[in-house]
Every structure is written in structure tokens, then in C-alpha cells.
Design a protein around this motif. Structure first.
Motif, PDB file in Angstrom:
ATOM      1  N   VAL A   1       0.880  -1.163   0.000  1.00 52.89           N
ATOM      2  CA  VAL A   1       0.000   0.000   0.000  1.00 52.89           C
ATOM      3  C   VAL A   1       0.919   1.215   0.000  1.00 52.89           C
ATOM      4  O   VAL A   1       1.690   1.413   0.938  1.00 52.89           O
ATOM      5  CB  VAL A   1      -0.933   0.051   1.224  1.00 52.89           C
ATOM      6  N   GLU A   2       0.875   1.994  -1.057  1.00 55.03           N
ATOM      7  CA  GLU A   2       1.791   3.128  -1.197  1.00 55.03           C
ATOM      8  C   GLU A   2       1.549   4.187  -0.124  1.00 55.03           C
ATOM      9  O   GLU A   2       0.414   4.611   0.100  1.00 55.03           O
ATOM     10  CB  GLU A   2       1.617   3.794  -2.562  1.00 55.03           C
ATOM     11  N   MET A   3       2.647   4.595   0.518  1.00 52.26           N
ATOM     12  CA  MET A   3       2.546   5.718   1.464  1.00 52.26           C
ATOM     13  C   MET A   3       2.502   7.032   0.698  1.00 52.26           C
ATOM     14  O   MET A   3       1.852   7.992   1.117  1.00 52.26           O
ATOM     15  CB  MET A   3       3.761   5.690   2.402  1.00 52.26           C
ATOM     16  N   TYR A   4       3.217   7.088  -0.428  1.00 47.97           N
ATOM     17  CA  TYR A   4       3.210   8.261  -1.305  1.00 47.97           C
ATOM     18  C   TYR A   4       2.797   7.826  -2.704  1.00 47.97           C
ATOM     19  O   TYR A   4       2.985   6.670  -3.084  1.00 47.97           O
ATOM     20  CB  TYR A   4       4.588   8.919  -1.341  1.00 47.97           C
ATOM     21  N   ARG A   5       2.258   8.757  -3.462  1.00 45.41           N
ATOM     22  CA  ARG A   5       1.845   8.473  -4.840  1.00 45.41           C
ATOM     23  C   ARG A   5       2.157   9.702  -5.693  1.00 45.41           C
ATOM     24  O   ARG A   5       2.430  10.790  -5.173  1.00 45.41           O
ATOM     25  CB  ARG A   5       0.350   8.163  -4.898  1.00 45.41           C
ATOM     26  N   LEU A   6       2.117   9.526  -7.007  1.00 46.10           N
ATOM     27  CA  LEU A   6       2.311  10.661  -7.903  1.00 46.10           C
ATOM     28  C   LEU A   6       1.210  11.696  -7.671  1.00 46.10           C
ATOM     29  O   LEU A   6       0.056  11.336  -7.419  1.00 46.10           O
ATOM     30  CB  LEU A   6       2.289  10.198  -9.362  1.00 46.10           C
ATOM     31  N   ILE A   7       1.573  12.973  -7.738  1.00 40.72           N
ATOM     32  CA  ILE A   7       0.588  14.043  -7.585  1.00 40.72           C
ATOM     33  C   ILE A   7      -0.437  13.926  -8.707  1.00 40.72           C
ATOM     34  O   ILE A   7      -0.085  13.878  -9.882  1.00 40.72           O
ATOM     35  CB  ILE A   7       1.269  15.425  -7.629  1.00 40.72           C
ATOM     36  N   ARG A   8      -1.712  13.880  -8.344  1.00 40.82           N
ATOM     37  CA  ARG A   8      -2.763  13.631  -9.336  1.00 40.82           C
ATOM     38  C   ARG A   8      -3.609  14.853  -9.652  1.00 40.82           C
ATOM     39  O   ARG A   8      -4.108  14.996 -10.765  1.00 40.82           O
ATOM     40  CB  ARG A   8      -3.691  12.512  -8.830  1.00 40.82           C
ATOM     41  N   GLU A   9      -3.830  15.719  -8.671  1.00 43.77           N
ATOM     42  CA  GLU A   9      -4.757  16.828  -8.870  1.00 43.77           C
ATOM     43  C   GLU A   9      -4.079  17.991  -9.594  1.00 43.77           C
ATOM     44  O   GLU A   9      -2.859  18.047  -9.731  1.00 43.77           O
ATOM     45  CB  GLU A   9      -5.309  17.297  -7.519  1.00 43.77           C
ATOM     46  N   TRP A  10      -4.907  18.949 -10.029  1.00 42.81           N
ATOM     47  CA  TRP A  10      -4.399  20.098 -10.785  1.00 42.81           C
ATOM     48  C   TRP A  10      -4.900  21.416 -10.209  1.00 42.81           C
ATOM     49  O   TRP A  10      -5.184  22.350 -10.949  1.00 42.81           O
ATOM     50  CB  TRP A  10      -4.776  19.959 -12.264  1.00 42.81           C
TER      51      TRP A  10
ATOM     52  N   PRO B   1      -3.642  10.003   0.179  1.00 50.09           N
ATOM     53  CA  PRO B   1      -4.770  10.231   1.084  1.00 50.09           C
ATOM     54  C   PRO B   1      -5.618   8.987   1.314  1.00 50.09           C
ATOM     55  O   PRO B   1      -6.449   8.951   2.221  1.00 50.09           O
ATOM     56  CB  PRO B   1      -5.571  11.327   0.373  1.00 50.09           C
ATOM     57  N   GLU B   2      -5.411   7.955   0.491  1.00 51.92           N
ATOM     58  CA  GLU B   2      -6.175   6.713   0.626  1.00 51.92           C
ATOM     59  C   GLU B   2      -5.347   5.608   1.264  1.00 51.92           C
ATOM     60  O   GLU B   2      -5.721   4.434   1.209  1.00 51.92           O
ATOM     61  CB  GLU B   2      -6.667   6.278  -0.755  1.00 51.92           C
ATOM     62  N   PHE B   3      -4.237   5.987   1.904  1.00 55.48           N
ATOM     63  CA  PHE B   3      -3.352   4.988   2.493  1.00 55.48           C
ATOM     64  C   PHE B   3      -4.081   4.138   3.532  1.00 55.48           C
ATOM     65  O   PHE B   3      -4.041   2.903   3.477  1.00 55.48           O
ATOM     66  CB  PHE B   3      -2.138   5.663   3.122  1.00 55.48           C
ATOM     67  N   LEU B   4      -4.735   4.769   4.477  1.00 54.83           N
ATOM     68  CA  LEU B   4      -5.409   4.021   5.543  1.00 54.83           C
ATOM     69  C   LEU B   4      -6.518   3.128   4.996  1.00 54.83           C
ATOM     70  O   LEU B   4      -6.662   1.976   5.424  1.00 54.83           O
ATOM     71  CB  LEU B   4      -5.974   4.979   6.592  1.00 54.83           C
ATOM     72  N   GLN B   5      -7.293   3.649   4.039  1.00 56.05           N
ATOM     73  CA  GLN B   5      -8.344   2.819   3.439  1.00 56.05           C
ATOM     74  C   GLN B   5      -7.748   1.604   2.757  1.00 56.05           C
ATOM     75  O   GLN B   5      -8.306   0.511   2.811  1.00 56.05           O
ATOM     76  CB  GLN B   5      -9.173   3.626   2.436  1.00 56.05           C
ATOM     77  N   GLY B   6      -6.579   1.802   2.108  1.00 61.70           N
ATOM     78  CA  GLY B   6      -5.918   0.685   1.449  1.00 61.70           C
ATOM     79  C   GLY B   6      -5.465  -0.374   2.429  1.00 61.70           C
ATOM     80  O   GLY B   6      -5.583  -1.578   2.176  1.00 61.70           O
ATOM     81  N   VAL B   7      -4.933   0.065   3.572  1.00 57.63           N
ATOM     82  CA  VAL B   7      -4.500  -0.890   4.595  1.00 57.63           C
ATOM     83  C   VAL B   7      -5.710  -1.599   5.198  1.00 57.63           C
ATOM     84  O   VAL B   7      -5.711  -2.829   5.368  1.00 57.63           O
ATOM     85  CB  VAL B   7      -3.689  -0.181   5.697  1.00 57.63           C
TER      86      VAL B   7
ATOM     87  N   TYR C   1       3.211   5.480  12.316  1.00 55.81           N
ATOM     88  CA  TYR C   1       2.548   6.520  13.106  1.00 55.81           C
ATOM     89  C   TYR C   1       1.062   6.590  12.749  1.00 55.81           C
ATOM     90  O   TYR C   1       0.196   6.624  13.628  1.00 55.81           O
ATOM     91  CB  TYR C   1       3.235   7.860  12.838  1.00 55.81           C
ATOM     92  N   LEU C   2       0.749   6.596  11.462  1.00 55.27           N
ATOM     93  CA  LEU C   2      -0.644   6.663  11.030  1.00 55.27           C
ATOM     94  C   LEU C   2      -1.427   5.432  11.495  1.00 55.27           C
ATOM     95  O   LEU C   2      -2.590   5.534  11.897  1.00 55.27           O
ATOM     96  CB  LEU C   2      -0.720   6.777   9.514  1.00 55.27           C
ATOM     97  N   LEU C   3      -0.790   4.276  11.443  1.00 55.95           N
ATOM     98  CA  LEU C   3      -1.471   3.040  11.837  1.00 55.95           C
ATOM     99  C   LEU C   3      -1.823   3.039  13.322  1.00 55.95           C
ATOM    100  O   LEU C   3      -2.966   2.757  13.696  1.00 55.95           O
ATOM    101  CB  LEU C   3      -0.609   1.824  11.483  1.00 55.95           C
TER     102      LEU C   3
END
Length: 226
Positions: free
Chosen positions: A114-123, A147-153, A192-194
Motif C-alpha cells: 500500500v503506497e505511502m506516497y503516490r504521484l501528484i494527481r490533482e491540478w 490520502p487513501e493509504f489508511l483505506q488501502g491498509v 505513526y498513522l497506523l
């Protein structure tokens, strides 16, 4: 026929302009949003610019604060050989928080990604500014906290799961002469987030996947489909 007679500037209108626009219903003011109305004929063009920086992501929260919570929740660092033993003998799951491409290139067998970071998507204006900041340093694939890291976990692991969080080279909670508070990393931010969100059995892979590979421990890859 209506025509566009002026172009909104990025600055706020003057107080007198604001009063006139507000009273006429042609502009909207709210936190973090600039909105200028241009009226010609019977049509109104509103230009919105969300230029305010959003709330701090977890990566920007003071590391000392994160470290204190990790220590309070007894998040323990384990070396790669102990991690392998815990995975085999005690049903621990290795959570690889690196980008998906890195995970596919090589990861501990059985690890989930589950990626902690991802490519910037918004504009939005803020995202464009961040892209330009990365580009200034020659980085054309800027990343942001996922922003969807926790949902992914949560989709893969329940709150009682025994988790070892891993990233590339990892940081440390151990103090040193040069780093009295240790050093944060993607895996420690993820840990920390977990624990902040109710996970009870969270460990941290000391040395990360780099050390895992360097020690000659088993690695599996995922071939990209054509």
C-alpha cells in the motif's frame, strides 16, 4: 452578445470593490478561495482559485511528536532476519509502503503493498505549484502523501493484524550523536498513522528493503504485463 471585458488578477479585490461585488451577488468569499466576478451583458463569469495550502499531511507533523507516539504505543524496530522469522513463525505481515513500481521490482515474499506516497494527481493551483517545485530540482514525477493509504491498509488488514512496516532504507527511532531524535522515514510515518488509527501490533523494519536484499534474504518480483 456578451463579451469578456477584463481578466481577473490573482490578488484580492479592494474593500470597495468587494462590497460592490458582494452586494450584487457576483462574488463568493470563503476560506482558501478567491472568486472574482466579471460581468458583461447578462452573463457572469466567475474565476475561482483555490490557492491556500491545505492542512498539514502526516509527513509534515513534527517528527518529535510522531516519535513520542510511536514510543508510547511501543512500536518496536526489528532487523531483517527477525522480521523473516516473525513472518514465518508468528503470522506477521510485511507491509511494503514503497511505490508500486518499487514493490513489483522486488519485495519480501508474501509482503503486501500500500503506497505511502503516490504521484501528484490533482491540478489545483497548489498542486501545480508543487509540481513546479519538484521540477525546479529536476524531479518531474513529484509525489504526495497518499490520502487513501489508511483505506488501502484497512481493506487488507484488520486492526488486530501483526504488521511489520517497511520502506526502502527506513529511518530509526534510536538516538545518535548527530540525530538525537532519530530520523523519520516513510515506514515510520506509516507506522505513526497506523497506531494513531487503532492498529495495535505495529513493528518497523530496521534497514528497510535495501538491507533485506543486501543480506541475501528471499525476494520475489512481479512481471509487468505487456
Amino acid at each position: 452578445m456578451a463579451s469578456l471585458t477584463s481578466i481577473a488578477t490573482p490578488s484580492y479585490p479592494s474593500s470597495s470593490q468587494a462590497s460592490r461585488l458582494k452586494s450584487s451577488g457576483n462574488t463568493l468569499f470563503s476560506a482558501g478561495v478567491r472568486s472574482t466576478a466579471i460581468v458583461s451583458g447578462q452573463r457572469t463569469l466567475k474565476i475561482h482559485c483555490a490557492s491556500t495550502k491545505p492542512a498539514k499531511p502526516a509527513a509534515e507533523i513534527d517528527w518529535k511528536q510522531k516519535r513520542e507516539l510511536l514510543l508510547e504505543k511501543r512500536v518496536r524496530s526489528v532487523d531483517v532476519k527477525e522480521a523473516l522469522r516473525l513472518q514465518k513463525e508468528n503470522n506477521f505481515v510485511i507491509l511494503d509502503v514503497r511505490p508500486e513500481a518499487d514493490y513489483k521490482a522486488g519485495h519480501p515474499p508474501g509482503a503486501i503493498n500500500v503506497e505511502m506516497y503516490r504521484l501528484i494527481r490533482e491540478w489545483t493551483a497548489w498542486d501545480i505549484a508543487r509540481r513546479l517545485g519538484f521540477a525546479f530540482f529536476g524531479i518531474f514525477s513529484g509525489t504526495e502523501e497518499n490520502p487513501e493509504f489508511l483505506q488501502g491498509v484497512e481493506a487488507k488488514l484488520d486492526k488486530e493484524a501483526k504488521i511489520i512496516v517497511a520502506c526502502s532504507s527506513a529511518g530509526t527511532m534510536k538516538p545518535t550523536q548527530n540525530l538525537p531524535e532519530g530520523q523519520q522515514s516513510r515506514s515510520l510515518i506509516a507506522a505513526y498513522l497506523l497506531v494513531l488509527n487503532g492498529y495495535k501490533n505495529v513493528f518497523h523494519l530496521e534497514g528497510g528493503i535495501y538491507t533485506w536484499s543486501k543480506e541475501g534474504l528471499p525476494v520475489e518480483t512481479i512481471e509487468e504485463e505487456d
